[in-house]
Write a protein that holds these residues in place. Sequence first.
Motif, PDB file in Angstrom:
ATOM      1  N   LEU A  63       0.685  -1.141   0.209  1.00 22.16           N
ATOM      2  CA  LEU A  63       0.004   0.071   0.106  1.00 22.16           C
ATOM      3  C   LEU A  63       0.791   1.262  -0.127  1.00 22.16           C
ATOM      4  CD1 LEU A  63      -2.751   1.587   0.253  1.00 22.16           C
ATOM      5  CD2 LEU A  63      -2.579   0.925   2.636  1.00 22.16           C
ATOM      6  N   ALA A  64       1.816   1.311   1.012  1.00 20.02           N
ATOM      7  CA  ALA A  64       2.895   2.326   1.086  1.00 20.02           C
ATOM      8  C   ALA A  64       3.605   2.703  -0.316  1.00 20.02           C
ATOM      9  CB  ALA A  64       3.587   2.327   2.020  1.00 20.02           C
ATOM     10  N   GLU A  65       4.231   1.546  -1.014  1.00 22.13           N
ATOM     11  CA  GLU A  65       4.652   1.795  -2.368  1.00 22.13           C
ATOM     12  C   GLU A  65       3.681   2.153  -3.162  1.00 22.13           C
ATOM     13  OE1 GLU A  65       7.028  -0.995  -5.455  1.00 22.13           O
ATOM     14  OE2 GLU A  65       6.334  -1.782  -3.761  1.00 22.13           O
ATOM     15  N   ALA A  66       2.622   1.851  -3.416  1.00 23.85           N
ATOM     16  CA  ALA A  66       1.576   2.442  -4.383  1.00 23.85           C
ATOM     17  C   ALA A  66       1.201   3.622  -4.094  1.00 23.85           C
ATOM     18  CB  ALA A  66       0.359   1.704  -4.436  1.00 23.85           C
ATOM     19  N   ALA A  67       0.912   4.173  -2.995  1.00 18.79           N
ATOM     20  CA  ALA A  67       0.804   5.686  -2.712  1.00 18.79           C
ATOM     21  C   ALA A  67       1.941   6.402  -3.010  1.00 18.79           C
ATOM     22  CB  ALA A  67       0.324   5.714  -1.355  1.00 18.79           C
ATOM     23  N   ARG A  68       3.257   5.987  -2.761  1.00 18.84           N
ATOM     24  CA  ARG A  68       4.288   6.589  -2.912  1.00 18.84           C
ATOM     25  C   ARG A  68       4.542   6.923  -4.512  1.00 18.84           C
ATOM     26  NH1 ARG A  68       7.169   4.110   0.359  1.00 18.84           N
ATOM     27  NH2 ARG A  68       7.804   2.345  -1.199  1.00 18.84           N
ATOM     28  N   GLY A  69       4.326   5.929  -5.063  1.00 22.73           N
ATOM     29  CA  GLY A  69       4.354   6.275  -6.652  1.00 22.73           C
ATOM     30  C   GLY A  69       3.485   7.398  -7.282  1.00 22.73           C
ATOM     31  N   VAL A  70       2.239   7.218  -6.568  1.00 21.26           N
ATOM     32  CA  VAL A  70       1.256   8.507  -7.227  1.00 21.26           C
ATOM     33  C   VAL A  70       1.545   9.701  -6.778  1.00 21.26           C
ATOM     34  CG1 VAL A  70      -0.526   8.383  -5.427  1.00 21.26           C
ATOM     35  CG2 VAL A  70      -1.265   8.798  -7.869  1.00 21.26           C
ATOM     36  N   ALA A  71       2.101   9.792  -5.454  1.00 23.10           N
ATOM     37  CA  ALA A  71       2.589  11.142  -4.807  1.00 23.10           C
ATOM     38  C   ALA A  71       3.752  11.552  -5.527  1.00 23.10           C
ATOM     39  CB  ALA A  71       2.677  10.689  -3.282  1.00 23.10           C
ATOM     40  N   GLU A  72       4.675  10.798  -5.959  1.00 24.23           N
ATOM     41  CA  GLU A  72       5.986  11.523  -6.570  1.00 24.23           C
ATOM     42  C   GLU A  72       5.336  11.865  -7.990  1.00 24.23           C
ATOM     43  OE1 GLU A  72       8.484   7.947  -7.071  1.00 24.23           O
ATOM     44  OE2 GLU A  72       9.111   8.197  -4.755  1.00 24.23           O
ATOM     45  N   ARG A  73       4.478  11.206  -8.726  1.00 27.04           N
ATOM     46  CA  ARG A  73       4.007  11.980 -10.060  1.00 27.04           C
ATOM     47  C   ARG A  73       3.187  13.087  -9.723  1.00 27.04           C
ATOM     48  NH1 ARG A  73       2.897   6.376 -10.872  1.00 27.04           N
ATOM     49  NH2 ARG A  73       0.796   6.499 -10.250  1.00 27.04           N
ATOM     50  N   HIS A  74       2.410  13.379  -8.665  1.00 21.57           N
ATOM     51  CA  HIS A  74       1.823  14.566  -8.450  1.00 21.57           C
ATOM     52  C   HIS A  74       2.244  14.978  -7.078  1.00 21.57           C
ATOM     53  CE1 HIS A  74      -0.693  13.337 -11.885  1.00 21.57           C
ATOM     54  NE2 HIS A  74      -0.768  12.094 -11.454  1.00 21.57           N
ATOM     55  N   PRO A  75       3.179  16.025  -6.948  1.00 22.37           N
ATOM     56  CA  PRO A  75       3.595  16.351  -5.654  1.00 22.37           C
ATOM     57  C   PRO A  75       2.590  17.219  -4.960  1.00 22.37           C
ATOM     58  CG  PRO A  75       5.594  16.627  -7.255  1.00 22.37           C
ATOM     59  CD  PRO A  75       4.202  16.011  -7.860  1.00 22.37           C
TER      60      PRO A  75
END
Length: 290
Positions: A63-75
């Motif tokens: 879950l954390a990895e998935a959320a980290r990926g989308v957060a990096e694309r949309h700071p």
Amino acid sequence: MTTRPITAGVDGTSESLAALAWAGREAVRRGLPLRVVHAWQWQPHEAITVDRDGQARWAREALAEAARGVAERHPELEVTTELVEGHPVESLVGAAEHAEMLVLGSRGHGVVVGFLLGSVGQQVLVESPRPVVFVRAEDSPAAEAAGREVVVGQHGSPQDSADVLRFAFETAAARGAALRAVRAWTLPPLYAYSPGSLRLLDEAGGLEPYEKNALAEALQPWRERFPDVPVTQHVEMGSAGQVLLSVAGRAQLMVVGRRAHRTAVGARIGSVAHGVLHHAHCPVAVVPHE
């Protein structure tokens, strides 16, 4: 007024990660926060040596990895996560209750996948009080390019389709996209004619003009509310599912309504939503209405 997030359900499949990416882009467009939810159940099995705590740790990390990926694309995007242990249907329906929409992965041409195996996907769709958007693994931002329309199916009276049209117009406005409103019609059986219906048809000038007038009436308040959204009115004779799928190739998103049909073998969605979900190649939003 409480701001509802866009909620994406993830389970590690490519379909769910595409759904998360779609949800992130939509949240940015609408200026809404994104909530990423993973529903899991511990199921001990002799072939699996990891205990309950180990499985929970894996779920948290995924879950954390998935959320980290989308957060990096949309700071600029506010992203929160929720790990829910419990039955997938109850967990996802509960998450949908407090969301603007629930976004899930879909394989198309078959069952919804991941934690939505078998009848779970249909149950979530039937029980969700909020719109549910299904996204395939091959979805990409390029599919939202200018020129592709938001396609919405309209049926019944203006009141019947108000929630569906609201969602479609809001989405088109957020994307700067044109909207195609589709109303399909068929010849009713002879016994369906009544003096009242015959009078209405006579006043409209026939069946097709009647259907065009009905679509225009349903669209009117939303065209006034969203004057910058270009609208094409599409009235065609045929089954609603077939007519919608005939224009699916030009759609970046298809929006359909649904009423749940409960039978002795469980709840079912209507044939139109079922057909579009399984055969349209673009994301499909299914909006509940009474």
